[in-house]
Design an enzyme around this catalytic site. Sequence first.
Site, PDB file in Angstrom:
ATOM      1  N   GLU A  55       0.829  -1.202   0.000  1.00 31.33           N
ATOM      2  CA  GLU A  55       0.000   0.000   0.000  1.00 31.33           C
ATOM      3  C   GLU A  55       0.867   1.256   0.000  1.00 31.33           C
ATOM      4  OE1 GLU A  55      -1.281  -0.050   4.611  1.00 31.33           O
ATOM      5  OE2 GLU A  55      -1.475   1.837   3.546  1.00 31.33           O
ATOM      6  N   LYS A 190      -4.771  -2.266  14.383  1.00 33.12           N
ATOM      7  CA  LYS A 190      -4.085  -1.277  15.215  1.00 33.12           C
ATOM      8  C   LYS A 190      -4.714  -1.247  16.604  1.00 33.12           C
ATOM      9  CE  LYS A 190      -2.931   1.492  11.156  1.00 33.12           C
ATOM     10  NZ  LYS A 190      -3.619   0.672  10.139  1.00 33.12           N
TER      11      LYS A 190
END
Length: 728
Positions: A55, A190
Site C-alpha cells: 500500500e 491497530k
Amino acid sequence: MHICKLRLSAAWTLRRAELSQRRLLSSARKQSPLLNIAPRVREALSNGEPVVALESTIISHGMPYPQNVETAREVEQIVAASGSIPATIALIDGRIHVGLSDGDLLRLGNGRETVVKASRRDMAAVLSQRLLGATTVSGTMLAAHMAGISVFATGGIGGVHRGAEDTMDVSADLTELGRTPVAVVCAGAKSILDLPKTLEYLETQGVPVVAFGDSNEFPAFFSQHSGLQAPWKLQRAEQVAQLLKTNAELGLQNGVVVAVPIPEEHAKASVDIEQAIEAALRESERLGVKGKEATPFLLKRVVERTGGASLLANIALVKNNARVASQIAASLASMGGSQGFSTTASYSPETRTDQPLLVIGCAAIDITSRVDPNQSAESAIPEVDLLRQTKLAATSHPGTVFTSVGGVAQNIARAAHLLGANAVLVASLGQDAHGTAVAADLNRMGMDTRFLQYPGSGARTAIYNALHGPNGDLVAAVADMHINGLLSPQQIEEAFSSLRPRAVCVDANVSTPAIVTTLMQARESGACVVFEPTSVPKCTNVLSALLVIKHSHAVADVSGLVHMITPNSLELQRMSEAALELGLVEGVPTAATVSEIAKFHYSLDASVIRNLLTLFPLFPTVVVKLGEQGAAVISPSPRNATRPIIRHIQPLKPSLVENSSGAGDSLVGAILAQLHTRSELVSPDGSLSLAPQELDTIVSRAQRAAIMAIESMHTVSDRLNPDALNKD
C-alpha cells in the site's frame, strides 16, 4: 406490437450506446484502461511468478519524511530478497499504478504535494479528477485484485473504532476483506481500535483470521498480545498458501487476514506505546478528530509521545510482514496459484494447450420440481391449464424437487467440458451462497473459472425455478436473471485477450453491449460464433447487437458475423419477423419456393422452412431444435455458398422422460464440443468449413447428449463423457 417495441428498444439501445460502443468496437484491451502495471510486475504476473502488493498510504500518511520513503524502498527490497516481485500501488495522473518508480515514492512521501487517502469509496473521484492518491488497505486490495495479485503486505488493518456503537465508525478495510479475494498480511489491527468488535465484524463478513507463528493469540499491532484468540493458527508460509488455494477452490470471494506478531525485540516498548495511545485517544476526543483523519493523527501523536520508539516498531513490523507475505506468495506460486486466489487455484493452464471454447452468458441455480406421476387422477395437475386452475395452482402437490447448477451458458459449457472440450465460462455470479455453490461445482469439475465476474454485493445469482408435470413436460417456470445483464464487456474483452478462443458461444441472457463486444472480438480473432437464442423474449438481442454494429459503420456487412444460431421453432419465427422489420434481411421467400422445398421435407412445417430461408442471408447455418420431431438444419451448398440446403434430422427417442429443461443446452454443448475437437471444421476467419453431411452427422450425434439430459434429473447428464456420442 412486439415489432414496434423491438424497433423502439433498438433505437434506444443505439442512443444509449452511441458513444460507448465506439470504445467497445475498438481493438481488445488486455486490461482495464485505468490500470498501469509496471513492466516487471506485468512480466511476473504473465509468467506465474509471485507478486506482493504494497500500500501507499503508509508512505503518505503513516510515517514522517524521510523515514517513509526509506522504509518503502527497504520493504520492496525485502520482498524481492524473499523471492517475490514487489508492487506498490498508488493513484497517479488518473490511473492506478501497480508498481512504482523511485520518483513516484518521493512524490507520495516528500510532502510537497497534497496526497488524498483513497479507499474504495474515493478511488473513482480521485482518478476522475487526476489527483495524487495513496491507497489504503481497502483501496490496495481492490487494485491488487484488478491486477491479479493475491497477496498484500501492510502494517495493520483498520477495524471497528472505539465507541462505534455511537459513531458507527467502522473501517472500509473490513468490508473489503469480506468481498475481495486478497490475502492481507499484517500485524493485526491497530491497537487504537476496539479489537474484540473488530474480530466479531470479521467473523460476520466470513473472513478467516489466521495467527501466524507459534501462538494463536491475535496480535495488536505494536504488541504481540491482545488477550484475544484468532480462530486459526498456522506456522509456515506453505500452510497459509494451501489455505488460500483451498479458499479459491471453494469459489469464495472473501479475503484472508494473516496476522503476524511484531518481532520480539521490537515488542518490548509496547507498554509505553500503549500508554501513549491512550493519551492520544483522549486528545483526539477532546479535539474532535474523526473519520479517516483519526488514524494519522493518533499515530503522529504516539510517535511524539514515545520519542520515536513507536515509529521504529512500526517500521520493524512492516518489514517483517513484507518478508512473510513474500514467502507466502512464493509458496502459492509454487502450487500453481500465484494469481489463483482471486480466481481459482484448481485450474492449471498447463493441463490444456488447445485453444479454448469460450461460452458467454448465464450461470444459475436450477430448481426443478416434478409432480409425482403416481398420484391419484383427482389430484393430478392438468398440463395445459395449470395457471388458470386457481384451486390447483394455489395448493401443493406430492412430487420431487431437485436443485442443481444450471443456466444456459453454464449448461452448454458443462456439456462441452464433459464431452472433452476445453470450455471456459464467462458469466456473472452474486456474492451469495448460490454463487459460491456454482463456482465450487465448476472448480470441482476442473473447469477454468478465471472469468467468472462478481458485480457486487447487491446482485443475486440467477435462479431458474421450473415446474414439470407428471410426464416430465415443463408446465411453468420463474426466472430471476437480472444479474446476467451486468456482465461487463470488459470481462469479455479480457477473456478474448487471455484465451484467444477458436470458437465462442454467447446466449441471449447478456446485454446488447456484451453481445456487440463478443461479435467484434470474435471477428478480430477469427473465432467461430454460435448464438443460443435462449427464449422468445430474448432471442432478438442479437439482432439489436447487429443493428448497433451496422449503424456504427464498424463493419460494412453484418451478415456472417454470427456463424450459427440454434433456436427452437418459436424463437426462429420471432427472429425472422424481427430481422425483416429491422431491415437486416430484405425479403421473404415466395410461397412457391417454400412449397417446392416442402415436397422433399413433408415432415417439416412450412413456416419453419420459410423462416429458415428468410434468415439464411444473415445467419449462414441454423440448427432448429424441434423437440420430439428432431431438428431442422440449413447451411450453404458446398458448390455455391449463396444457395441454401435444408435438411430434417430425424429424432432419437428417450427411454424415459425425467426432465426436459436441459436437452436443448446439451444439444448445443455437444455440437460445440465436436466443432472444438475438430479444428479443421473452422476456417481461419471463423466461418464453418462443413459439408452438409458432416453437419448432419454432428447434429445427429449431439442428439444423444440431449436424450441423456431428458433421461436425467440433471439439466446436463452427469453420464456425459468424451465417448458418449460414439455409442449406438
